[in-house]
Design an enzyme around this catalytic site. Structure first.
Site, PDB file in Angstrom:
ATOM      1  N   ASP A   1     -35.915 -28.107  34.556  1.00  0.00           N
ATOM      2  CA  ASP A   1     -35.423 -29.023  35.595  1.00  0.00           C
ATOM      3  C   ASP A   1     -35.714 -30.494  35.258  1.00  0.00           C
ATOM      4  O   ASP A   1     -36.639 -30.798  34.514  1.00  0.00           O
ATOM      5  CB  ASP A   1     -36.068 -28.646  36.946  1.00  0.00           C
ATOM      6  CG  ASP A   1     -35.263 -29.180  38.124  1.00  0.00           C
ATOM      7  OD1 ASP A   1     -34.128 -29.623  37.918  1.00  0.00           O
ATOM      8  OD2 ASP A   1     -35.795 -29.148  39.250  1.00  0.00           O
TER       9      ASP A   1
ATOM     10  N   HIS B   1     -28.469 -33.231  30.236  1.00  0.00           N
ATOM     11  CA  HIS B   1     -28.353 -31.805  29.917  1.00  0.00           C
ATOM     12  C   HIS B   1     -28.352 -31.594  28.397  1.00  0.00           C
ATOM     13  O   HIS B   1     -28.944 -30.644  27.888  1.00  0.00           O
ATOM     14  CB  HIS B   1     -27.084 -31.218  30.535  1.00  0.00           C
ATOM     15  CG  HIS B   1     -27.090 -31.249  32.038  1.00  0.00           C
ATOM     16  ND1 HIS B   1     -28.191 -30.864  32.776  1.00  0.00           N
ATOM     17  CD2 HIS B   1     -26.145 -31.627  32.947  1.00  0.00           C
ATOM     18  CE1 HIS B   1     -27.914 -31.007  34.073  1.00  0.00           C
ATOM     19  NE2 HIS B   1     -26.688 -31.469  34.189  1.00  0.00           N
TER      20      HIS B   1
ATOM     21  N   TRP C   1     -22.977 -23.583  40.635  1.00  0.00           N
ATOM     22  CA  TRP C   1     -21.511 -23.714  40.689  1.00  0.00           C
ATOM     23  C   TRP C   1     -21.107 -24.735  41.734  1.00  0.00           C
ATOM     24  O   TRP C   1     -19.982 -25.252  41.698  1.00  0.00           O
ATOM     25  CB  TRP C   1     -20.840 -22.376  41.022  1.00  0.00           C
ATOM     26  CG  TRP C   1     -21.020 -21.313  39.987  1.00  0.00           C
ATOM     27  CD1 TRP C   1     -21.795 -20.192  40.087  1.00  0.00           C
ATOM     28  CD2 TRP C   1     -20.418 -21.244  38.681  1.00  0.00           C
ATOM     29  NE1 TRP C   1     -21.718 -19.443  38.929  1.00  0.00           N
ATOM     30  CE2 TRP C   1     -20.871 -20.061  38.054  1.00  0.00           C
ATOM     31  CE3 TRP C   1     -19.526 -22.078  37.978  1.00  0.00           C
ATOM     32  CZ2 TRP C   1     -20.479 -19.695  36.769  1.00  0.00           C
ATOM     33  CZ3 TRP C   1     -19.135 -21.702  36.696  1.00  0.00           C
ATOM     34  CH2 TRP C   1     -19.612 -20.525  36.108  1.00  0.00           C
TER      35      TRP C   1
ATOM     36  N   LEU D   1     -39.385 -13.825  18.483  1.00  0.00           N
ATOM     37  CA  LEU D   1     -39.379 -14.226  19.901  1.00  0.00           C
ATOM     38  C   LEU D   1     -38.014 -13.955  20.532  1.00  0.00           C
ATOM     39  O   LEU D   1     -36.979 -14.237  19.942  1.00  0.00           O
ATOM     40  CB  LEU D   1     -39.705 -15.725  19.998  1.00  0.00           C
ATOM     41  CG  LEU D   1     -39.757 -16.320  21.402  1.00  0.00           C
ATOM     42  CD1 LEU D   1     -40.808 -17.434  21.449  1.00  0.00           C
ATOM     43  CD2 LEU D   1     -38.421 -16.876  21.882  1.00  0.00           C
TER      44      LEU D   1
HETATM   45  C1  IPE Z   1     -32.934 -24.744  39.216  1.00  0.00           C
HETATM   46  O1  IPE Z   1     -32.823 -26.107  39.282  1.00  0.00           O
HETATM   47  C2  IPE Z   1     -31.893 -24.177  38.300  1.00  0.00           C
HETATM   48  C3  IPE Z   1     -32.038 -24.507  36.887  1.00  0.00           C
HETATM   49  C4  IPE Z   1     -32.998 -25.208  36.352  1.00  0.00           C
HETATM   50  C5  IPE Z   1     -30.982 -24.007  36.050  1.00  0.00           C
HETATM   51  P1  IPE Z   1     -32.002 -26.842  40.445  1.00  0.00           P
HETATM   52  O2  IPE Z   1     -32.109 -28.295  40.152  1.00  0.00           O
HETATM   53  O3  IPE Z   1     -30.637 -26.265  40.545  1.00  0.00           O
HETATM   54  O4  IPE Z   1     -32.824 -26.426  41.735  1.00  0.00           O
HETATM   55  P2  IPE Z   1     -32.965 -27.147  43.141  1.00  0.00           P
HETATM   56  O5  IPE Z   1     -31.575 -27.365  43.656  1.00  0.00           O
HETATM   57  O6  IPE Z   1     -33.691 -28.433  42.917  1.00  0.00           O
HETATM   58  O7  IPE Z   1     -33.780 -26.203  43.955  1.00  0.00           O
HETATM   59  C1  IPE Z   2     -31.725 -28.971  35.408  1.00  0.00           C
HETATM   60  O1  IPE Z   2     -31.608 -30.326  35.613  1.00  0.00           O
HETATM   61  C2  IPE Z   2     -30.497 -28.361  34.788  1.00  0.00           C
HETATM   62  C3  IPE Z   2     -29.696 -27.549  35.706  1.00  0.00           C
HETATM   63  C4  IPE Z   2     -30.016 -27.245  36.922  1.00  0.00           C
HETATM   64  C5  IPE Z   2     -28.444 -27.057  35.213  1.00  0.00           C
HETATM   65  P1  IPE Z   2     -30.953 -30.925  36.931  1.00  0.00           P
HETATM   66  O2  IPE Z   2     -29.501 -31.186  36.655  1.00  0.00           O
HETATM   67  O3  IPE Z   2     -31.224 -30.082  38.105  1.00  0.00           O
HETATM   68  O4  IPE Z   2     -31.735 -32.299  37.005  1.00  0.00           O
HETATM   69  P2  IPE Z   2     -32.242 -33.021  38.323  1.00  0.00           P
HETATM   70  O5  IPE Z   2     -33.053 -32.031  39.092  1.00  0.00           O
HETATM   71  O6  IPE Z   2     -31.025 -33.471  39.067  1.00  0.00           O
HETATM   72  O7  IPE Z   2     -33.067 -34.160  37.799  1.00  0.00           O
HETATM   73 MG    MG Z   3     -32.735 -30.039  39.459  1.00  0.00          MG
END
Ligand code: IPE
Ligand code: IPE
Ligand code: MG
Length: 248
Positions: free
Chosen positions: A27, A44, A76, A138
């Site tokens: 995240d 990303h 999504w 791994l």
């Molecule tokens: C969780 O992160 C999903 C992934 C890291 C793929 P999100 O950014 O989607 O989660 P929330 O919305 O902060 O809970």
């Molecule tokens: C995690 O990074 C990747 C996915 C959830 C796909 P985020 O896109 O959620 O990044 P933040 O949380 O907005 O910083």
């Molecule tokens: Mg996030």
């Protein structure tokens, strides 16, 4: 703008007590990009590079498996442009599996509702898994279109169909039979689940498997996450007392 100063403190851990399976909620990519005035997609992309480095490092210290949360069933709902960018990155990651795994023994598996992914991605899932077939190192589980609730619901449907067909009696349903239907049945439950970027929630990640996992959080956004953070996490993990409901 604020950037965290890298600390130089020594981190040491016992090489004999490495967690076998680490869950990673990758995240903070969006916030990392925003701080730099870049589009979210750049965050990303940087996050995907971080994953490669972290997998390589974890393999070198003897971690057996990693489950990395790359795209949730809830993701999504993000703008189409971002979803498309994430799918393109996933496509590249899988399509370059031979290059990513060259000279390495690690295995790529995709866990999640694969049937719900676009056809071009499904094809590359098959390709990446085929490339990994004879590797024994791994195991990297990429959690894509993954949701813990979807996973449990899916397992329930499989068992319900067996009951309906008269192949299974409801009394024969056990925790073990459900565990075997989880997408991660080929690896043990995660010893520890880690979440960078300062968020303190599971966000639907490995709900079933997390029953006795340790948790570890870090303020670092995923693209800045480094092997040194893995060292810190392992050192902390080794101080935990895992009791599994028992007493000493
Ligand atoms: C969780 O992160 C999903 C992934 C890291 C793929 P999100 O950014 O989607 O989660 P929330 O919305 O902060 O809970
Ligand atoms: C995690 O990074 C990747 C996915 C959830 C796909 P985020 O896109 O959620 O990044 P933040 O949380 O907005 O910083
Ligand atoms: Mg996030």
């Amino acid at each position: 703008m604020f950037f965290r100063k890298k600390s130089k403190e020594e981190v040491s851990f016992d090489k004999e007590r490495i967690p076998r399976h680490i869950g990673i909620i990758m995240d903070g990519n969006g916030r990392w990009a925003k701080r730099r005035g870049l589009p979210r997609s750049a965050g990303h992309k940087a996050g995907a590079e971080t994953l490669k480095k972290i997998v390589e490092y974890c393999e070198s210290i003897g971690v057996e498996s990693i489950t990395a949360y790359a795209f949730s069933t809830e993701n999504w709902s993000r703008p189409k442009e971002e979803v498309d960018a994430l799918m393109d990155l996933l496509y590249d990651y899988l399509a370059n599996a031979d290059k990513n795994l060259a000279g390495r023994n690690s295995v790529i598996r995709v866990v999640g509702n694969i049937a719900g992914l676009p056809e071009r991605i499904r094809e590359k899932v098959g390709y990446a898994e085929a490339i990994s077939k004879d590797k024994t190192g791994l195991i990297l589980n990429l959690a894509v279109n993954y949701g813990g609730r979807e996973e449990i619901t899916n397992a329930t449907k499989v068992l319900a169909k067996k009951v309906q067909a008269g192949e299974l009696h409801p009394e024969e349903i056990t925790e073990e039979s459900l565990s075997k239907l989880m997408y991660t049945a080929h690896v043990p439950d995660p010893d520890i689940i880690i979440r960078p970027s300062g968020e303190l929630r599971l966000s639907n990640f490995m709900l079933w498997q997390a029953a006795y996992s340790e948790f570890w959080y870090s303020d670092v956004n995923w693209p800045d996450f480094s092997p040194r953070d893995i060292d810190r996490m392992i050192a902390d993990y080794q101080k935990r007392d895992r009791r599994f409901g028992g007493h000493k």
